[in-house]
Design an enzyme around this catalytic site. Structure first.
Site, PDB file in Angstrom:
ATOM      1  N   VAL A 181      38.261  44.825  46.776  1.00 42.06           N
ATOM      2  CA  VAL A 181      36.907  45.662  46.990  1.00 42.06           C
ATOM      3  C   VAL A 181      36.483  45.827  45.554  1.00 42.06           C
ATOM      4  CG1 VAL A 181      37.339  46.297  49.207  1.00 42.06           C
ATOM      5  CG2 VAL A 181      37.731  48.089  47.409  1.00 42.06           C
ATOM      6  N   LYS A 182      37.428  45.749  44.521  1.00 42.55           N
ATOM      7  CA  LYS A 182      36.621  46.182  43.174  1.00 42.55           C
ATOM      8  C   LYS A 182      35.937  45.039  42.623  1.00 42.55           C
ATOM      9  CE  LYS A 182      38.479  50.404  42.817  1.00 42.55           C
ATOM     10  NZ  LYS A 182      39.457  50.427  44.138  1.00 42.55           N
ATOM     11  N   HIS A 183      35.517  45.046  41.253  1.00 40.87           N
ATOM     12  CA  HIS A 183      34.665  44.256  40.790  1.00 40.87           C
ATOM     13  C   HIS A 183      35.325  42.742  40.445  1.00 40.87           C
ATOM     14  CE1 HIS A 183      32.915  47.923  39.430  1.00 40.87           C
ATOM     15  NE2 HIS A 183      31.844  47.464  39.299  1.00 40.87           N
TER      16      HIS A 183
END
Length: 385
Positions: A181-183
Site C-alpha cells: 500500500v506504500k508508494h
C-alpha cells in the site's frame, strides 16, 4: 473495480519481467540486485547510503541499532503512528516515551518533545504522518542541544521534501516501508538511508545475524569462515524483491504526481464541506501523500466517524480506514510502560474524528469523485449537484 481500496500496488509487465529475470539468475538472495537497489534508492533520495531490509519494521529496528539505542535509554516517539515506530525501541531494550502531535498536521509536536527529554533520552523518532514532513528545524535544534540522534520514520513520505531537501536526507537515519500500500513495493521490504557509511555497514551486519560476510562475499573469496560480531537478525531482502523494487522505482515519480493530483482534487472538493476537514499542508514542505486523512467534524457532520465508517464501506464500497489509534492507548503500552489516557491529549481528541480515504498512484478522477460524493451525501445528507 467496484470496491475502491484505500491503497493498492500497481504491477505491470516490466515488473513481472524483472522478477522473472531474477528468478532465472544465479542469485535469489544476497546477490547483486540488492546492492543495485540500495544504490538506486540512495541516488533517488540524495542520501549517501541506503540499506535494504525485509520490511519497514526491520528498517526501524536497524535504525535504532545504528543510533546506538540500548537498555536503559529512552526514545521519544510520536503517539500518532503505527505501533512499529515504538516497538523498535522496545526491541533494543529501551523505553518509548510518547510525544503529542500538533492539531493541524498530527505530526510530532516539538514543544511536547522538549518537555519529555530527560538525561536518559537517546533519540527522537519523527513520524512523517500521512507523508507530511515534520518540523525538522525544531527537532534538530533539540537534538543538537541535548546530543540526541534523530530517526525519521518516513514510511509515508517518500518523494516528500522539507525546505527543498528531500525526505531521506533530513535525519541521522530515515526509514521507509515497501509494503504494497506504500508508494512503491517489493511485496514486503524496507530501506534505511543515512549519510554515515560506518553506520550503514553496521546496519548491514545487523540485518545479517550480526555476521560480517554473506554467502556471496564468501563465494567471491573462495573462503568459508565468518565472524559474528554482534547480536543481529535475519532482515535480508532478496534479489527477487530487489529486482521488483528497481523496476517499481523507475515509475515512482509518475505515481507520485498522480497522488498529488488526487490530493488537490480532494482539497478543492472539501473546501466547501463543513463536515469534512483535511489535515493541513505545511507551506515550506512537499507532502508525500501515502495517506489522505480527514477529520469528520462532530459539529458539522450528521454522522460521527464511527457511524460513517460502516456506511462508507458497505453501502458505497469504499475501503476507508483509520490511521491510527494513539499508540500510548494500546493495552501493551499501558500494561508494560504505564502509559495512560491524558498523556497526549491532542492525539486523543483527534482519534475519534480521523478517517483515511482512498489514494494511490493510479487512482482515477472518477474513483476520487465517488469518494467525494459519498462523503458529501453521508455527512450532510446532500447529494452531489
Amino acid at each position: 473495480m467496484s470496491f475502491i481500496p484505500y491503497g493498492r500496488q500497481e504491477i505491470d509487465e516490466d515488473d513481472i519481467a524483472a522478477v522473472i529475470a531474477a528468478l532465472k539468475s544465479d542469485w535469489l538472495t544476497t546477490g547483486p540486485k540488492v546492492g543495485e537497489f540500495e544504490k538506486a534508492f540512495a541516488e533517488f533520495t540524495g542520501a549517501k547510503e541506503a540499506v535494504a531490509v525485509s520490511n519497514g519494521t526491520a528498517a526501524l529496528h536497524c535504525a535504532m541499532a545504528g543510533a546506538g539505542v540500548g537498555p536503559g535509554d529512552e526514545v521519544i516517539v510520536s503517539t500518532m503512528t503505527f505501533v512499529a515506530s515504538a516497538n523498535a525501541a522496545v526491541y533494543m531494550g529501551a523505553t518509548p516515551v510518547f510525544a503529542d502531535v500538533t492539531p493541524d498536521t498530527l505530526t510530532i509536536d516539538p514543544a511536547d518533545v522538549a518537555r519529555k527529554i530527560t538525561p536518559k533520552t537517546k533519540a527522537i523518532v519523527a513520524v512523517d504522518y500521512c507523508g507530511q514532513p515534520c518540523d525538522y528545524d525544531a527537532l534538530w535544534a533539540l537534538c543538537e542541544k541535548h546530543g540526541l540522534k534523530l530517526i525519521s520514520d518516513a514510511c509515508h513520505a517518500v518523494c516528500g521534501e522539507y525546505r527543498g531537501k528531500p525526505v531521506g536526507t533530513l535525519a541521522d537515519f530515515s526509514t521507509f516501508s515497501l509494503h504494497p500500500v506504500k508508494h512503491f513495493t517489493t511485496g514486503e521490504g524496507g530501506l534505511i538511508t543515512t549519510d554515515d557509511p560506518e553506520k550503514a555497514q553496521l546496519m548491514r551486519v545487523f540485518r545479517n545475524h550480526g555476521i560480517t560476510s554473506d554467502h556471496r562475499t564468501r563465494a567471491a573469496t573462495g573462503g568459508f569462515a565468518y565472524e559474528q560480531v554482534m547480536l543481529g537478525y535475519n532482515y535480508r531482502l532478496t534479489d527477487i524483491q530487489s529486482a521488483l523494487g528497481l523496476s517499481q522505482l523507475k515509475k515512482l515519480p509518475q505515481w507520485q504526481e498522480r497522488r498529488w493530483a488526487i490530493a488537490k482534487r480532494y482539497r478543492e472538493a472539501f473546501a466547501d464541506m463543513n463536515a469534512v476537514r483535511p489535515l493541513a499542508e505545511v507551506p515550506h514542505t512537499k507532502h508525500g501523500y501515502h495517506l489522505f486523512v480527514v477529520r469528520i467534524d462532530p459539529e458539522g457532520s450528521r454522522l460521527t466517524r464511527d457511524e460513517l465508517f460502516p456506511i462508507l464501506r458497505s453501502k458505497h464500497e469504499l475501503g476507508i480506514n483509520v490511521h491510527y489509534q494513539p499508540v500510548h492507548t494500546q493495552p501493551f503500552y499501558q500494561q508494560t510502560f504505564g502509559t495512560k489516557i491524558g498523556d497526549c491529549p491532542v492525539a486523543e481528541a483527534a482519534w475519534p474524528q480521523i478517517l483515511t480515504i482512498p489514494i494511490w498512484g493510479n487512482m482515477t478522477d472518477a474513483q476520487a469523485d465517488r469518494v467525494i460524493d459519498a462523503l458529501r451525501l453521508e455527512t450532510s445528507g446532500r447529494a452531489a449537484a
